[in-house]
Design a protein around this motif. Structure first.
Motif, mmCIF file in Angstrom:
data_model
loop_
_atom_site.group_PDB
_atom_site.id
_atom_site.type_symbol
_atom_site.label_atom_id
_atom_site.label_comp_id
_atom_site.label_asym_id
_atom_site.label_seq_id
_atom_site.Cartn_x
_atom_site.Cartn_y
_atom_site.Cartn_z
ATOM 1 N N SER A 134 -7.907 0.464 18.172
ATOM 2 C CA SER A 134 -6.472 0.189 18.163
ATOM 3 C C SER A 134 -5.750 1.217 17.288
ATOM 4 O O SER A 134 -6.371 2.035 16.593
ATOM 5 C CB SER A 134 -6.209 -1.228 17.646
ATOM 6 N N GLN A 135 -4.447 1.140 17.284
ATOM 7 C CA GLN A 135 -3.641 2.019 16.437
ATOM 8 C C GLN A 135 -3.753 1.570 14.968
ATOM 9 O O GLN A 135 -3.931 0.382 14.672
ATOM 10 C CB GLN A 135 -2.175 1.977 16.864
ATOM 11 N N PHE A 136 -3.652 2.514 14.034
ATOM 12 C CA PHE A 136 -3.631 2.156 12.617
ATOM 13 C C PHE A 136 -2.376 1.338 12.289
ATOM 14 O O PHE A 136 -1.288 1.607 12.804
ATOM 15 C CB PHE A 136 -3.650 3.406 11.730
ATOM 16 N N GLU A 137 -2.559 0.327 11.454
ATOM 17 C CA GLU A 137 -1.416 -0.445 10.975
ATOM 18 C C GLU A 137 -0.539 0.435 10.093
ATOM 19 O O GLU A 137 -0.965 1.488 9.605
ATOM 20 C CB GLU A 137 -1.898 -1.645 10.142
ATOM 21 N N ASP A 138 0.701 0.002 9.855
ATOM 22 C CA ASP A 138 1.579 0.715 8.916
ATOM 23 C C ASP A 138 0.989 0.622 7.501
ATOM 24 O O ASP A 138 0.352 -0.368 7.133
ATOM 25 C CB ASP A 138 2.973 0.107 8.912
ATOM 26 N N CYS A 139 1.233 1.646 6.693
ATOM 27 C CA CYS A 139 0.756 1.637 5.309
ATOM 28 C C CYS A 139 1.472 0.523 4.547
ATOM 29 O O CYS A 139 2.703 0.369 4.654
ATOM 30 C CB CYS A 139 1.034 2.986 4.643
ATOM 31 N N PRO A 140 0.745 -0.304 3.784
ATOM 32 C CA PRO A 140 1.392 -1.425 3.081
ATOM 33 C C PRO A 140 2.270 -0.997 1.917
ATOM 34 O O PRO A 140 3.037 -1.806 1.399
ATOM 35 C CB PRO A 140 0.210 -2.267 2.602
ATOM 36 N N VAL A 141 2.157 0.234 1.441
ATOM 37 C CA VAL A 141 2.988 0.727 0.340
ATOM 38 C C VAL A 141 3.547 2.078 0.712
ATOM 39 O O VAL A 141 3.090 2.721 1.671
ATOM 40 C CB VAL A 141 2.176 0.831 -0.974
ATOM 41 N N THR A 142 4.544 2.507 -0.044
ATOM 42 C CA THR A 142 5.162 3.812 0.233
ATOM 43 C C THR A 142 4.709 4.898 -0.733
ATOM 44 O O THR A 142 5.041 6.061 -0.557
ATOM 45 C CB THR A 142 6.690 3.687 0.160
#
Length: 304
Positions: free
Chosen positions: A53-61
């Protein structure tokens, strides 16, 4: 592979008198003898494969974190169903793709932090509590470091907290104050020294003021007078005036009282022995007087 179907078209035909074949209604043919229209094919499991699957969004910036994705070993099986199977089946042909990767690999903006306030430095009268204020930054290795104060000043993302605050802003109990004792009233023989006492109070605003003596605890009131020079004075001769002369002419004498005296440490004046005044010359107790000639006068003898 994976199981599928083959289909064909089955028509009802009729040989005409003209020797031509013509398609007629299915009802004209014997339905029980109708050939099958569909049949299964590729009746075997397909080779397993990695479904990624696609990578999830990064949980932090910022500061470093990890992005995740789903990676499973999947197989289209002979019943046409896709099923997740053990990773080992896919790993035969290719290694499992990574399920995570680092993200947000930048230092976060620095921000001010502070410790807990220390206890108040006084219990009353207005004091100060202090705490440590410092600058912290979450860096790309995922660790929070204390950095220079200038880093927080330049980033400007949070306001610097106060390092001190007032505390114990209540009035203290009144207390006694005393001046130094003055000089002793005498140098020997027991004297007194006095001093001034007062009552003061530290207010909650940090100001010390004089208050009436009645405001202080009278049970612990300091003394304002004490004894001093508690030692015997040196001895001395006390000399009274001479008495009247015993005669007015012709030579006489007059006497006076001469005593050796000492002021004791107790404050009493006492007569001591003449020997204790031996360091002083002893004054005369008797002296000649009336040593002038008398007026002549008749002094007849007695008759026989």
């Amino acid at each position: 592979c994976g199981g599928s179907f083959q289909m064909r078209e089955v028509l009802c035909e009729k040989l005409l008198g003209t020797s031509e074949l013509a398609v007629v209604k299915p009802s004209e043919c014997n339905i029980d003898l109708k050939p099958v229209v569909i049949r299964r094919c590729a009746v075997s499991d397909c080779a397993p494969y990695w479904r990624v699957s696609q990578f999830e969004d990064c949980p932090v910036t910022c500061g470093s974190s990890t992005r995740f994705r789903e990676v499973v070993c999947e197989q289209l099986q002979r019943d046409s169903q896709r099923r997740v199977i053990a990773d080992s089946a896919c790993a035969v042909d290719s290694p499992k793709p990574p399920v995570s990767k680092p993200c947000a690999l930048v230092n976060c903006p620095a921000c001010w932090q502070s410790s807990r306030y220390a206890p108040c430095n006084v219990s009353c009268g207005g004091g100060i509590q202090e705490r440590r204020v410092f600058c912290e930054q979450l860096q790309i290795d995922g660790v929070i470091y204390e950095v220079g104060r200038d880093v927080c000043d330049s980033d400007g993302v949070c306001e610097e907290p106060a390092a001190t605050r007032p505390c114990s802003q209540t009035d203290c109990d009144p207390y006694w104050v005393t001046d130094q004792y003055g000089e002793c009233s005498v140098s020997c023989g027991g004297g007194t020294q006095t001093r001034t006492i007062g009552c003061r109070q530290l207010l909650g605003i940090g100001l010390t003021v004089d208050v009436p003596l009645e405001n202080c605890d009278q049970d612990i009131r300091p003394i304002d007078t004490r004894s001093c020079a508690v030692r015997d004075c040196p001895t001395y001769w006390r000399i009274d005036p001479f008495n009247d002369c015993s005669v007015t002419c012709g030579g006489g004498s007059q006497s006076r009282a001469v005593q050796c005296m000492q002021l004791k440490a107790s404050g009493s004046l006492e007569e001591v022995t003449d020997a204790e005044c031996s360091q002083h010359e002893t004054p005369a107790r008797v002296q000649v007087c009336g040593d002038t000639d008398c007026t002549p006068y008749w002094d007849p003898p007695q008759y026989p």
